[in-house]
Design a protein around this motif. Structure first.
Motif, PDB file in Angstrom:
ATOM      1  N   ARG A  80       0.490  -0.187  -7.743  1.00  0.00           N
ATOM      2  CA  ARG A  80      -0.156  -0.833  -7.365  1.00  0.00           C
ATOM      3  C   ARG A  80      -1.279  -2.310  -8.613  1.00  0.00           C
ATOM      4  O   ARG A  80      -0.831  -3.360  -8.266  1.00  0.00           O
ATOM      5  N   ILE A  81      -1.888  -1.475  -9.136  1.00  0.00           N
ATOM      6  CA  ILE A  81      -2.611  -1.833 -10.543  1.00  0.00           C
ATOM      7  C   ILE A  81      -1.845  -2.062 -11.277  1.00  0.00           C
ATOM      8  O   ILE A  81      -2.475  -3.420 -11.783  1.00  0.00           O
ATOM      9  N   HIS A  98     -10.538   4.184 -11.420  1.00  0.00           N
ATOM     10  CA  HIS A  98     -11.386   4.600  -9.598  1.00  0.00           C
ATOM     11  C   HIS A  98     -10.832   3.930  -8.860  1.00  0.00           C
ATOM     12  O   HIS A  98     -11.002   2.682  -8.227  1.00  0.00           O
ATOM     13  N   PRO A  99     -10.051   4.277  -8.383  1.00  0.00           N
ATOM     14  CA  PRO A  99      -9.502   5.100  -7.114  1.00  0.00           C
ATOM     15  C   PRO A  99     -10.221   3.867  -5.644  1.00  0.00           C
ATOM     16  O   PRO A  99      -9.788   3.846  -5.167  1.00  0.00           O
ATOM     17  N   ASP A 100     -11.236   5.304  -6.035  1.00  0.00           N
ATOM     18  CA  ASP A 100     -11.794   4.747  -5.086  1.00  0.00           C
ATOM     19  C   ASP A 100     -12.638   3.362  -4.947  1.00  0.00           C
ATOM     20  O   ASP A 100     -13.448   3.465  -3.581  1.00  0.00           O
ATOM     21  N   THR A 134       2.183   4.124  -5.392  1.00  0.00           N
ATOM     22  CA  THR A 134       1.631   5.052  -6.461  1.00  0.00           C
ATOM     23  C   THR A 134      -0.153   3.818  -6.442  1.00  0.00           C
ATOM     24  O   THR A 134      -0.057   2.337  -6.880  1.00  0.00           O
ATOM     25  N   TRP A 135      -0.991   4.239  -6.161  1.00  0.00           N
ATOM     26  CA  TRP A 135      -2.564   3.898  -6.869  1.00  0.00           C
ATOM     27  C   TRP A 135      -2.060   3.104  -8.571  1.00  0.00           C
ATOM     28  O   TRP A 135      -2.187   1.623  -9.037  1.00  0.00           O
ATOM     29  N   GLN A 136      -1.098   3.830  -9.924  1.00  0.00           N
ATOM     30  CA  GLN A 136      -1.111   3.439 -10.577  1.00  0.00           C
ATOM     31  C   GLN A 136       0.341   2.019 -10.397  1.00  0.00           C
ATOM     32  O   GLN A 136      -0.223   0.333 -11.242  1.00  0.00           O
ATOM     33  N   ARG A 193       0.532  -1.368   0.039  1.00  0.00           N
ATOM     34  CA  ARG A 193       0.144  -0.057  -0.236  1.00  0.00           C
ATOM     35  C   ARG A 193       1.035   1.137   0.012  1.00  0.00           C
ATOM     36  O   ARG A 193       0.041   2.200  -0.489  1.00  0.00           O
ATOM     37  N   GLU A 236     -11.099   1.334  -3.940  1.00  0.00           N
ATOM     38  CA  GLU A 236     -10.619   0.739  -2.571  1.00  0.00           C
ATOM     39  C   GLU A 236     -11.171   0.684  -0.939  1.00  0.00           C
ATOM     40  O   GLU A 236     -11.404   0.502  -0.243  1.00  0.00           O
ATOM     41  N   LEU A 244     -10.083  -0.086 -13.362  1.00  0.00           N
ATOM     42  CA  LEU A 244      -9.396   0.231 -12.079  1.00  0.00           C
ATOM     43  C   LEU A 244      -8.346   1.259 -12.112  1.00  0.00           C
ATOM     44  O   LEU A 244      -8.053   2.086 -10.109  1.00  0.00           O
ATOM     45  N   LEU A 245      -7.691   1.951 -13.020  1.00  0.00           N
ATOM     46  CA  LEU A 245      -6.427   2.701 -12.964  1.00  0.00           C
ATOM     47  C   LEU A 245      -7.810   4.392 -12.994  1.00  0.00           C
ATOM     48  O   LEU A 245      -6.972   4.702 -12.197  1.00  0.00           O
TER      49      LEU A 245
END
Length: 241
Positions: free
Chosen positions: A63-64, A117-119, A59-61, A56, A121, A114-115
């Motif tokens: 992680r995806i 829509h980080p929401d 970054t979000w990207q 975690r 999570e 997914l990229l």
């Protein structure tokens, strides 16, 4: 020669690239499932609400990208082998998200979604169902009657789910029978899956010479994830158990 009326697909599979509990890479499953006569797999790694191995701190990207790497590795290996043996083995993308021990298989959301829509999570069960439903996707409650040391209670959400996994290769027979009864009681679409975490599980025999693997069997090959979604919602296909 393969009968045209039998096309088998694994619907519940984990890779070690994204699921902390898995020990096989996505690419390793292709040969195993081809050997078993399957025509494709859905990679459904644990998402960030469950037993993920993705940090975690990234970054979000990032992680995806890591989350999707098991699926992408399986897809690349399938394409490579298909060129060599002339088969049309398919690899499809799925997700398994968890809420307090309750697991849900999601079909119809992809990497780009997914990229964007980080929401996801922070979505609760109702919000996730609404998001999947909005995209025309499929949300299946996996192994709804499983009880393990890490699962303290059974939670059922018959209004916020499209269907039920009535056979799970990691469940006891009584837990699968309860799931079947639940699905029949509410007239839900049904699925089956191995919940496989390593290739050895697929190739080991159970009693009476049966294999551990589950999945769905159709009279014609799947063309896309959306094709699968529509068939399940229309209650097509046969449960493999």
């Amino acid at each position: 020669m393969k009968k045209m009326s039998s096309f088998k697909y694994e619907t519940h599979l984990h890779t070690c690239e994204a699921s902390a509990c898995a020990s096989s890479q996505g690419c390793e499953y292709i040969s195993a499932y081809k050997k078993l006569g399957y025509d494709g797999i859905f990679v459904t790694d644990h998402f960030f609400g469950g037993n993920t191995c993705i940090s975690r701190e990234l970054t979000w990207q990032e992680r995806i990208e890591l989350y999707c790497s098991g699926y992408e590795g399986a897809l690349a290996e399938a394409e490579k082998q298909n060129k060599e043996d002339g088969r049309n083995f398919k690899v499809f993308f799925g997700i398994e998200q968890t809420f307090q021990g309750d697991d849900y298989l999601l079909y119809g959301l992809d990497k780009n979604w997914l990229l964007d829509h980080p929401d996801i999570e922070n979505m609760n069960h109702q919000q996730l169902f609404d998001a999947v439903n909005h995209e025309g996707g499929l949300m299946i409650q996996a192994h709804p009657f499983r009880l393990r040391g890490y699962i303290n209670a059974i939670h059922l959400h018959p209004r916020e789910v499209h269907g039920v996994e009535v056979y799970n290769g990691g469940n006891s027979p009584d837990q699968n029978e309860l799931a079947l009864h639940y699905a029949q009681l509410y007239n839900f679409p049904m699925t089956s899956g191995s919940d496989i975490h390593n290739t050895g599980f697929a190739l080991e025999e159970k009693t009476e010479g049966k294999m551990n693997v589950g999945g769905m069997e159709f009279e014609s090959p799947l063309t896309s994830v959306q094709d699968f979604i529509e068939r399940i919602k229309n209650k097509e296909g046969r449960i493999i158990r």
